[in-house]
Structure formats: structure tokens, C-alpha cells
Design a protein around this motif. Structure first.
Motif, PDB file in Angstrom:
ATOM      1  N   ALA A   1      43.335  50.077  43.076  1.00  0.00           N
ATOM      2  CA  ALA A   1      42.223  51.204  42.657  1.00  0.00           C
ATOM      3  C   ALA A   1      41.769  52.005  41.324  1.00  0.00           C
ATOM      4  O   ALA A   1      41.370  52.812  41.328  1.00  0.00           O
ATOM      5  CB  ALA A   1      42.753  52.085  43.865  1.00  0.00           C
ATOM      6  N   ALA A   2      41.584  51.048  40.261  1.00  0.00           N
ATOM      7  CA  ALA A   2      41.312  51.742  38.819  1.00  0.00           C
ATOM      8  C   ALA A   2      39.787  51.728  39.257  1.00  0.00           C
ATOM      9  O   ALA A   2      39.132  50.937  39.976  1.00  0.00           O
ATOM     10  CB  ALA A   2      41.812  50.644  37.778  1.00  0.00           C
ATOM     11  N   ASN A   3      39.766  53.030  38.537  1.00  0.00           N
ATOM     12  CA  ASN A   3      38.217  53.029  38.148  1.00  0.00           C
ATOM     13  C   ASN A   3      37.078  51.629  36.976  1.00  0.00           C
ATOM     14  O   ASN A   3      38.138  51.306  36.413  1.00  0.00           O
ATOM     15  CB  ASN A   3      37.570  54.758  37.749  1.00  0.00           C
ATOM     16  N   GLY A   4      36.154  51.545  36.799  1.00  0.00           N
ATOM     17  CA  GLY A   4      35.345  50.966  36.409  1.00  0.00           C
ATOM     18  C   GLY A   4      34.037  50.549  36.024  1.00  0.00           C
ATOM     19  O   GLY A   4      33.712  51.370  37.093  1.00  0.00           O
ATOM     20  N   PHE A   5      33.062  50.171  35.447  1.00  0.00           N
ATOM     21  CA  PHE A   5      31.558  49.376  35.140  1.00  0.00           C
ATOM     22  C   PHE A   5      31.457  48.553  34.825  1.00  0.00           C
ATOM     23  O   PHE A   5      32.633  48.311  34.117  1.00  0.00           O
ATOM     24  CB  PHE A   5      31.341  50.916  34.274  1.00  0.00           C
ATOM     25  N   GLY A   6      30.792  48.041  34.892  1.00  0.00           N
ATOM     26  CA  GLY A   6      30.255  46.636  34.308  1.00  0.00           C
ATOM     27  C   GLY A   6      30.887  45.213  35.298  1.00  0.00           C
ATOM     28  O   GLY A   6      30.833  46.101  36.553  1.00  0.00           O
ATOM     29  N   GLU A   7      31.339  44.841  34.498  1.00  0.00           N
ATOM     30  CA  GLU A   7      32.859  44.202  35.047  1.00  0.00           C
ATOM     31  C   GLU A   7      34.081  44.713  35.887  1.00  0.00           C
ATOM     32  O   GLU A   7      34.321  44.035  36.460  1.00  0.00           O
ATOM     33  CB  GLU A   7      33.532  42.820  33.946  1.00  0.00           C
ATOM     34  N   GLY A   8      34.332  46.681  35.849  1.00  0.00           N
ATOM     35  CA  GLY A   8      35.314  46.815  35.859  1.00  0.00           C
ATOM     36  C   GLY A   8      34.536  47.190  37.784  1.00  0.00           C
ATOM     37  O   GLY A   8      35.654  48.588  38.122  1.00  0.00           O
ATOM     38  N   SER A   9      33.148  47.925  37.957  1.00  0.00           N
ATOM     39  CA  SER A   9      32.296  48.334  38.539  1.00  0.00           C
ATOM     40  C   SER A   9      32.706  47.555  39.708  1.00  0.00           C
ATOM     41  O   SER A   9      32.389  46.152  40.271  1.00  0.00           O
ATOM     42  CB  SER A   9      31.281  48.066  38.445  1.00  0.00           C
ATOM     43  N   PRO A  10      33.058  47.432  41.549  1.00  0.00           N
ATOM     44  CA  PRO A  10      33.554  46.992  42.554  1.00  0.00           C
ATOM     45  C   PRO A  10      31.900  46.342  42.767  1.00  0.00           C
ATOM     46  O   PRO A  10      31.235  45.322  43.474  1.00  0.00           O
ATOM     47  CB  PRO A  10      33.823  47.964  43.377  1.00  0.00           C
ATOM     48  N   GLY A  11      30.503  47.153  42.787  1.00  0.00           N
ATOM     49  CA  GLY A  11      28.927  46.436  42.801  1.00  0.00           C
ATOM     50  C   GLY A  11      28.571  45.804  41.447  1.00  0.00           C
ATOM     51  O   GLY A  11      27.616  45.402  41.568  1.00  0.00           O
ATOM     52  N   GLY A  12      29.156  45.780  39.938  1.00  0.00           N
ATOM     53  CA  GLY A  12      28.965  45.375  38.766  1.00  0.00           C
ATOM     54  C   GLY A  12      27.498  46.125  38.539  1.00  0.00           C
ATOM     55  O   GLY A  12      26.975  45.692  37.694  1.00  0.00           O
ATOM     56  N   TYR A  13      27.768  47.712  38.864  1.00  0.00           N
ATOM     57  CA  TYR A  13      26.941  48.976  38.307  1.00  0.00           C
ATOM     58  C   TYR A  13      27.221  48.945  37.003  1.00  0.00           C
ATOM     59  O   TYR A  13      28.427  49.014  36.345  1.00  0.00           O
ATOM     60  CB  TYR A  13      27.310  50.439  38.611  1.00  0.00           C
ATOM     61  N   ASP A  14      26.466  49.434  35.416  1.00  0.00           N
ATOM     62  CA  ASP A  14      26.675  48.823  34.579  1.00  0.00           C
ATOM     63  C   ASP A  14      27.027  51.053  34.099  1.00  0.00           C
ATOM     64  O   ASP A  14      27.400  51.395  34.809  1.00  0.00           O
ATOM     65  CB  ASP A  14      25.137  48.635  33.414  1.00  0.00           C
ATOM     66  N   LEU A  15      27.540  50.687  32.682  1.00  0.00           N
ATOM     67  CA  LEU A  15      27.448  52.177  31.676  1.00  0.00           C
ATOM     68  C   LEU A  15      26.833  53.564  32.528  1.00  0.00           C
ATOM     69  O   LEU A  15      27.462  54.290  32.396  1.00  0.00           O
ATOM     70  CB  LEU A  15      27.835  52.160  30.423  1.00  0.00           C
TER      71      LEU A  15
END
Length: 241
Positions: free
Chosen positions: A119-133
Motif C-alpha cells: 500500500a505504498a504511495n506513488g505517482f506515475g509508475e507508482g500511481s494506481p491509475g498512472g497519474y503524473d507527478l
């Protein structure tokens, strides 16, 4: 309360938030046929706050979140001298919870950290929906600012007494319903740090955003409520009252 009591309360409370919230995502969300999904995970995070607010609110204030701590300082509700104590306790609670959660999740043969995550957080490749930075940065700032606004408003002495934990817990539930697809929802640097340290790699490289954005949002929300919500027309001092 002593500093030791406050620090331990924040440690325990943040442990509960990460273990309960992230645990629901890791252990229960994806179970075939009976998985709780986004809605269940959102409710789990909200419930951790409601339960701990009633359990430790009278001890430490139940911040459970460095962004809340600095936001309450910006709102004039918290002493800057206590910020390091709270932040350290919160981060330690989150880290211990993440490592224990990983150990428990590893008890099933089908679990793989690289595949299932924590359940780590992320953006881009790390976003569940692929949302950017930029999407991640903006939503984390906005939602943390509103979270602080709700916390300060519901705990204001002029607000209905006894309902603040419910309002705050429901706010966190709503925040997760909005932003799980974007960043997996942080609004809490401690919550992000625990899983990122366990997962490493991309989650750890992107962790900076989940400190910067929630802290900016917390400061903005606390300052805004202090500015807009302040009682500009206090009750006159009537002799005998």
C-alpha cells in the motif's frame, strides 16, 4: 500529560492507522469474491482515526500525522517545541506497523512484495491509475489542506462537542475515496514512510513528494482556518460572568 505519554500515544495511534489502513489494503482488499475494495480500504483508514481519537485524543490530541502536527502549529493550536517529539513518534509507529504488516502478509505463499506491494504511495509508475507527478502533488496538497480545515473546525470550541472524531474520520474516508486511484492516498508523511522503507525502490525514490505536499497542505489549511475561522467578535466581558 508528560512528553513520554504524548509520544507513546502518538506512536501507538500512528501504528494503528498504518496497520489498520494499509493492512486492509494488503490483506483484505484483493481477496477473491470477498475483497473489500477501495470503499473498504477508505472506511478502514477513517475508522482507525475515529477509534484512536476517542482512545488517545485526551492524551496527545491524536495527530497521527506530521502534516497535522505542523498544520495545527500554523493554526495556533500547537507549540512548535513539541513538533519533533510528535513527528519522530509518528514515523516510528508507522515504520514498526509496516514491518509487522509485511511479516504477516508474507505468511501466505501467494504474497510477493514486488507484486502485491504494501500500500505504498506513488505517482506515475507508482500511481494506481498512472497519474503524473503534478496530479499527485496537487491532490495531496488540496486534500491535506481540507483535512486540516476540518480538523480545526470540528475541534473548535464553538463546534458541537463530542463529534470531532466522527467528522475527522469521515473526512479521511472521503479523502481516500477521492485519491486512492491517484496516489494511493497519503496526506500523511508518516503513513507514506513506513511502507516506502519496507518496499524500497520506486516507493522510496518518490517518498519526497509525500512529505512535501502534505506538509504544504497542512500549513495552508491550518493558517487558512486560523485566518478565516477566528472569532473576530468575541463575547463582551460582562461583569459577573
Amino acid at each position: 500529560m508528560t512528553n513520554m505519554q504524548k509520544g507513546l500515544a502518538e506512536f501507538i495511534g500512528t501504528f494503528w492507522l498504518v496497520f489498520g489502513g494499509c493492512g486492509s489494503a494488503v490483506l483484505a482488499a484483493g481477496v477473491p469474491d470477498v475483497g473489500i475494495g477501495y470503499l473498504g480500504v477508505s472506511l478502514a483508514f477513517g475508522l482507525t482515526v475515529v477509534t484512536m481519537a476517542y482512545a488517545i485524543g485526551h492524551i496527545s490530541g491524536c495527530h497521527l500525522n506530521p502534516a497535522v502536527t505542523v498544520g495545527l502549529w500554523a493554526g495556533g493550536r500547537f507549540d512548535a517545541r513539541d513538533i519533533p517529539l510528535y513527528v519522530v513518534a509518528q514515523v516510528l509507529g508507522a515504520v514498526v506497523a509496516a514491518f509487522l504488516l509485511f511479516y504477516i502478509a508474507s505468511g501466505t505463499p501467494g504474497y510477493d512484495l514486488a507484486t502485491n506491494g504494501l500500500a505504498a504511495n506513488g505517482f506515475g509508475e507508482g500511481s494506481p491509475g498512472g497519474y503524473d507527478l503534478w496530479s499527485g502533488l496537487l491532490i495531496e496538497i488540496l486534500l491535506t489542506a481540507f483535512f486540516l480545515w476540518i480538523i480545526m473546525g470540528s475541534t473548535d470550541g464553538r463546534a458541537p462537542a463530542g463529534f470531532a472524531p466522527i467528522a475527522i474520520g469521515l473526512a479521511l474516508t472521503l479523502i481516500h475515496l477521492i485519491s486512492i486511484p491517484v496516489t494511493n492516498t497519503s496526506v500523511n508523511p508518516a503513513r507514506s514512510t513506513g511502507p516506502a522503507l519496507v518496499v524500497g525502490g520506486l516507493a522510496l525514490h518518490q517518498l519526497w513528494l509525500f512529505w512535501v505536499a502534505p506538509v504544504i497542505g497542512g500549513l495552508a489549511g491550518g493558517w487558512l482556518y486560523r485566518t478565516v475561522g477566528a472569532d473576530r467578535f468575541p463575547k463582551p466581558n460582562i461583569e459577573g460572568e
